[in-house]
Design a protein around this motif. Sequence first.
Motif: not given
Length: 251
Positions: A106-121
């Motif tokens: 993806g792109s850096p924004s894809t990594i930010r999405h993963h960070r958000f998902a982990l924060k949700e977890k």
Amino acid sequence: MDVSEQFWEASLDQLKQGFVEEQHSYSCLLCGEKVEKGVIYPYENVSYEAERFMRIHIEKTHNSVFDYLLGMDKKLTGLTNHQKKLLRLFYQGKSDKEIQAELEIGSPSTIRHHRFALKEKERQAKTFLAMMELLKEKDQHAPSFIPVHKTATMVDDRYNITEEEEKAIIDKYFPDGADKSLKKFPPKEKQRLVVLREIVKQLDPAYVYDEKELNQVLKWIYDDYVMIRRYLIEYGFLDRKADGSAYWLRG
């Protein structure tokens, strides 16, 4: 209290530091290593008091608590292999752009999405942990289950066994005592788990066995020592070199 039980009973702060303080010692939650209070321990020409030396032990033996926890089976962490890769890179302090380039996704924004998902977890985990802590105060009928050993390769219903059931199984299959020979190897998974847990207690966690030495120990416990050795590996209690020249208990 065995190492796995001590690990699961530890508080979040104790897990983060990787050891617990006891009356006369400090005990590593990751492997069970103990250092005595009041003793000075030498390491690389420097002397350290016990607590500091325990921190050095964790660093030199396990690299870090983070690395140890990340290496646990995904059924114990709830993390996919992809999430583990991301967490390792986050822990290394890499930026979203660096991670995206390294993983080629993806792109850096894809990594930010993963960070958000982990924060949700993380939020979900905190909420669930709080509920379970509150439940302990009200649920007077909850049985005491045997703890899952930290190196378990298969975490499933076979661990649905209470301490009372565990005692009954030990009495049945080790009629002369848990430190004596095994009467027969049980056919059911839950019973096998209990029996293997008892057999492991007769092995030295700090010793690396060659095949002959291990066979001698296991043969004293049960005639079909090859089968016992195989199940100890299969259930995640024992590890070995690929050529079978060395065996050791997993931490």
